[in-house]
Scaffold this active site. Structure first.
Site: not given
Length: 452
Positions: A203, A381
């Site tokens: 991430c 994201c």
């Protein structure tokens, strides 16, 4: 009477020996409990063996259970609790409670899948064999490696013991995420520093998401004028996809956030509230920052057990084909998620898209056919930029936007924040982990009337 007792005793011993020889468990006989030896109890064979009970492991366990049937799939995972880690961004900002992010591992293991509660110690793909740390030897016909990525706080001098001090936190660990929220609350005046390490991470947007949330929090609490917000990143850009990088640069400029590129955290001195960074383009040079709050994104790397195995590429990652996720050397071995060599951002959204492709790949291999599905590198994201707005970045291997919705996702939107905070957790627990969600490709096709 004695002779009869001896005959019964001999029969019991003979039966026990026979069961042990066959590798079968012993049951209680008479008043005495006889036990299987460690060697006979420690070997088992599985049609499909999944390593790792994270997002990729549980998702593929569910899909394989449907494919090969109950009792033929096993997953190796030592942890008692499974966490939905993407929500930790909001936990660290006080917007969500930590307890809502986790569930008992036993509750998310798919029905009909065997849970082997242990840690993988050795991979021997030449023998179709996996050894666990408690001495089990597991053989398989097909192996799926989903061991995730390892955090290395210890590679920063002064950590992890530095987390025992106040004003320092990290949203990447269940042990330290609540310390981020405490550091935010305790902030009064000075530097609030957020870091991005000089390694691949999972991430990649998370290190700056908490920065935007902190900036918003300081504004709400009337502390913004006393806060110098600093983003120190090892990267040469703020984000790897230009469209979204341009949007983020506008945000940091508008909110007076200082961004330093090519700078990497190497030491924390928590007793003095000092953070030391190396200047990556000036070898040997360092720079010290005083901090009032420090959020650490740790260096990360492939699992040690993978690095030491024949499955690893030169970087230590599971060496899989980027289109079908099949191992490049061992055709009955497959990889998914953060532990793989796939050149895309390591996210849960990527795992979802990969799971659909990998399921198809394994089906074809089981039929002795060549895999035809192709993973395009899709990942997502949700770049949270405040307590109510988000930029939903979606892109492929080439760093080209691959957006689901028929509007510009490069803009901050309330709807995308609620997608991140409220919709995605439901999708995760009730669809992805059950093998029912393979990413938004069908929805994207519908939204864009069949075009990419």
């Amino acid at each position: 009477m004695v002779t009869r007792a001896l005959l019964i005793g001999m029969a019991v011993v003979q039966r026990a020996a026979m069961l042990q020889k066959c590798g079968l468990p012993l049951v209680r006989m008479g008043l005495r409990q006889l036990h299987v030896s460690v060697s006979s109890a420690s070997r088992s064979h599985h049609e499909v063996l999944v390593l790792g009970g994270g997002t990729g492991g549980i998702t593929m366990s569910a899909r394989m259970r449907w494919k090969v049937g109950a009792g033929r799939v096993a997953v190796v995972e030592p942890s008692e609790k499974h966490y939905y880690q993407p929500i930790w961004t909001l936990v660290g900002a006080g917007a969500k409670p930590l307890n809502m992010s986790g569930r008992p591992t036993a509750s998310i293991i798919p029905s009909g899948v065997t849970w082997i509660k242990s840690r993988v110690q050795e991979l021997d793909p030449d023998k179709n064999l996996v050894r666990t740390e408690d001495g089990k030897e597991l053989t398989y016909r097909y192996l799926i490696v989903a061991l995730g990525i390892e955090l290395h706080y210890e590679k920063i001098k002064g950590l992890p013991e530095g987390f025992n001090f106040p004003r320092i936190g990290s949203n990447y660990s269940v042990n330290f995420v609540e310390k981020t929220w405490r550091a935010l609350q305790d902030f009064e005046e000075g530097n609030a520093i957020f870091t991005f390490p000089n390694t691949p991470i999972k991430c990649a947007g998370a290190p700056q998401k908490i920065m935007y949330l902190a900036e918003h929090y300081f504004r709400k609490m009337g502390k913004r004028s006393k806060a110098n917000i600093i983003y120190n990143t090892s990267l040469p850009v703020i984000f790897g996809v230009k469209k979204y990088a341009d949007s983020l640069l506008e945000i940091v400029k508008a909110r007076n956030i200082n961004v330093n590129y090519r700078i990497n955290l190497i030491e924390v001195r928590p007793d003095k509230q000092e953070a030391v960074f190396e200047l990556l383009d000036s070898p040997g040079e360092t720079k010290m920052f005083q901090y009032e709050m420090l959020h650490v994104t740790p260096p990360m790397g492939p699992p040690d057990v993978v690095q030491k195995s024949a499955l690893a590429d030169a970087g230590g990652w599971v060496d899989v084909d980027k289109e079908n996720l099949q191992h490049k050397k061992y055709p009955n071995v497959f990889g998914i998620g953060d532990c793989t060599s796939l050149p895309t951002s390591k996210t849960a959204a990527a795992v979802a898209a990969q799971s659909a492709i990998l399921s198809n790949t394994i089906s074809m291999v089981m039929k002795n056919q060549k895999p035809i599905g192709k993973y395009d590198g899709y990942t997502s994201c949700p770049l949270v930029t405040s307590y109510n707005k988000c930029v939903l970045a979606e892109f492929d291997y080439e760093g080209q936007p691959l957006e689901t919705f028929p509007f510009n996702q490069g803009k901050e939107r309330r709807s995308m924040f609620h997608m991140k905070a409220d919709v995605m957790p439901i999708l995760y627990w009730h669809a992805l982990l059950k093998g029912l969600w393979g990413g938004p490709a069908p929805l994207r096709k519908l939204m864009h009337l069949g075009t990419k």
